[in-house]
Design an enzyme around this catalytic site. Structure first.
Site, PDB file in Angstrom:
ATOM      1  N   ASP A   1       0.840  -1.193   0.000  1.00 56.23           N
ATOM      2  CA  ASP A   1       0.000   0.000   0.000  1.00 56.23           C
ATOM      3  C   ASP A   1       0.876   1.244   0.000  1.00 56.23           C
ATOM      4  OD1 ASP A   1      -2.295  -1.462   0.133  1.00 56.23           O
ATOM      5  OD2 ASP A   1      -2.892  -0.812   2.135  1.00 56.23           O
TER       6      ASP A   1
ATOM      7  N   LYS B   1      -8.136   0.721  -5.268  1.00 49.99           N
ATOM      8  CA  LYS B   1      -9.342   0.145  -4.675  1.00 49.99           C
ATOM      9  C   LYS B   1     -10.593   0.902  -5.100  1.00 49.99           C
ATOM     10  CE  LYS B   1      -7.038  -1.158  -0.334  1.00 49.99           C
ATOM     11  NZ  LYS B   1      -7.031  -2.610  -0.383  1.00 49.99           N
TER      12      LYS B   1
ATOM     13  N   GLY C   1      -5.561  -2.851   8.527  1.00 49.67           N
ATOM     14  CA  GLY C   1      -5.253  -1.701   9.365  1.00 49.67           C
ATOM     15  C   GLY C   1      -5.100  -2.009  10.834  1.00 49.67           C
TER      16      GLY C   1
ATOM     17  N   GLY D   1      -0.310  -3.779   3.870  1.00 53.97           N
ATOM     18  CA  GLY D   1      -0.962  -2.476   3.828  1.00 53.97           C
ATOM     19  C   GLY D   1      -0.292  -1.514   4.763  1.00 53.97           C
TER      20      GLY D   1
END
Lengths: 188, 291
Positions: free
Chosen positions: B23, B80, B152, B234
């Site tokens: 990410d 995304k 996350g 991410g």
């Protein structure tokens, strides 16, 4: 015969599968100690050349691979493998094993929407399926490099002595002829 | 989308195997990721940890920001869109994105239907918690699957749960007798042909990556040993103390995921890992979005 398949990143299993269909044994090169095993040929698969180029250096495989290729080890590079072997890359200042007298263009057909499938003639083999995935092509060749296939005027397969490169992925189709061509180079 | 295009899209995922998709939120981060050995980057305005912290509705990123990242790197760029938001997907296709992630990390735009991905020429990757979800997404046209994990959080427990669930269901389908497959298809709510493929090949018909909560080289190696074909990272990289070093270490861990000695070296001196939050401490389970 034993073929080593560079397996630091990318579509290496597909090559191993093609070799097993041809009844040829192979093993994966993931780190330096794997280079101690004997092998008669090397395949550098598709994947990302930036990743593979970095990992063969950092995993300390670069020097051995480079010297074995210059000593005549038969090598077959597809897509990213072609980039790793090219002495010049038109749109990238960084080269890798740089053992073949070709100038390659990375991502020459653009992004994924530019990926395509076609059939084309491969010298000495005939018409074969060709799958191009964010593929490079060869802009020019020098010295004793022999052009083996073109597509839309661009060079997509070539050979220089012990080195064979294709910008398409023969490992993604059922057709075994390019792998057979490579095995013939080794001289089975 | 033609049959041929779907094959090419599955093929691109094959090229990403054994790699790490990172990410990134800026061209600068994208360059760091590429230099560290990322095989692709996911362009997004906020990484999942920040989306989680900010709350509110989270949408597709600004196309200008994505284009900036496309120009910065030579590796594939993904982005995304919201679950079911086919207009966002059309926009991402228009800027020639290499892969669209129809992602539960963003706020879902449709609580019933996913995007009909067969209508698109660009490939899609979708998250799944189990085999049924994976095959439903593939039936809708996904060319690549990833575990959902819990984005996350820096907590790998859900990615492990999803990968184990998928692999165990694949083994179960693989060992069934052929006349049991019809009922299995009914229970999984997926077409018989996809179940037959899993039965015959003992794997999904597309590449399967791990995603959600991967924060360390050991996490990446764990997911690879559990059967992932590559890893998405991410928040784990750019929320850590030394992103370059951690990113490069995770890349090498994915290549040599069974070499514990090398993994030990790679795990040394990586600086602070992302703080992370436990599964029990979070209110929003993104993995429950889209089934």
């Amino acid at each position: 015969m034993q073929i080593a398949v560079l397996a630091v990143q990318g579509a290496f299993i597909e090559h191993e599968y093609m070799l097993s269909r041809l009844g040829v044994e192979s093993f994966e090169l993931r780190q330096k100690s794997d280079l101690d095993k004997p092998f008669d040929g090397l395949i550098i698969p598709g994947g990302e050349s930036t990743v593979q180029g970095k990992l063969i250096r950092e995993l300390d495989m670069f020097d051995t691979l480079k010297s074995r290729i210059s000593d005549g080890l038969p090598v077959f590079g597809t897509c990213a493998g072609l980039i790793l072997l090219a002495k010049e890359i038109k749109n990238d200042s960084r080269v890798h094993l740089a053992s073949m007298d070709i100038t390659a263009v990375r991502n020459a057909y653009g992004r994924q929407l530019g990926s395509f499938f076609t059939e084309g003639f491969f010298k000495g083999v005939g018409k074969i399926p060709m799958t191009f995935i964010r593929a490079p092509f060869i802009e020019s060749v020098r010295g004793d490099v022999e052009v083996l296939a073109t597509c839309g005027g661009n060079i997509v397969a070539a050979r220089q002595k012990n080195q064979l490169v294709t910008s398409f992925h023969s490992e993604l189709n059922d057709d075994l002829s390019v792998h057979k061509y490579f095995l013939d180079m080794i001289g089975r | 989308m033609s049959e041929n295009r779907y094959e090419l899209n599955k093929n691109l995922a094959q090229m990403l195997k054994g790699g790490v998709i990172m990410d990134v939120t800026t061209p600068e981060q994208a360059r760091i990721a590429e230099a560290a050995g990322a095989c692709a980057v996911m362009a997004l305005e906020r990484i999942p940890a920040d989306i989680r912290a900010a709350g509110g509705v989270s949408r597709m990123s600004d196309p200008k920001m994505i284009k900036g990242i496309q120009e910065a790197v030579s590796i594939p760029v993904m982005a995304k869109c919201r679950i079911g938001h086919f207009a966002e997907a059309q926009i991402l296709q228009a800027i020639e994105i290499d892969y669209i992630d129809e992602s539960e990390v963003l706020s879902p735009a449709d609580d019933k239907y996913h995007i009909d991905k067969t209508k698109f020429d660009v490939p899609f990757v979708c998250g799944a918690k189990d085999l049924g979800e994976a095959l439903r997404r593939i039936n809708e046209g996904a060319a690549m699957i990833r575990t959902k994990g819990e984005p996350g959080t820096g907590d790998v427990v859900q990615a492990v749960r999803h990968m184990r669930m998928m692999q165990s269901e694949i083994r179960r389908i693989g060992s069934m007798s052929e006349d049991e497959l019809f009922d299995a298809a009914k229970l999984l709510q997926v077409p018989y042909e996809l179940v037959l493929y899993v039965h015959e090949h003992k794997k999904l018909p597309v590449v399967n990556f791990a995603a959600g909560g991967v924060a360390t080289p050991a996490d990446a190696a764990l997911m690879m040993q559990l059967g992932a074909e590559g890893v998405f990272v991410g928040s784990g990289i750019f929320k850590s103390g030394n992103p370059e070093k951690r990113a490069a270490a995770i890349v090498k861990a994915v290549t040599n995921f069974t070499d514990a000695k090398l993994l030990a070296e790679l795990s040394e001196d990586l600086g602070e890992a992302m703080v992370g939050i436990n599964e029990q401490e979070i209110e929003l389970l993104m993995a429950e979005r889209g089934k």
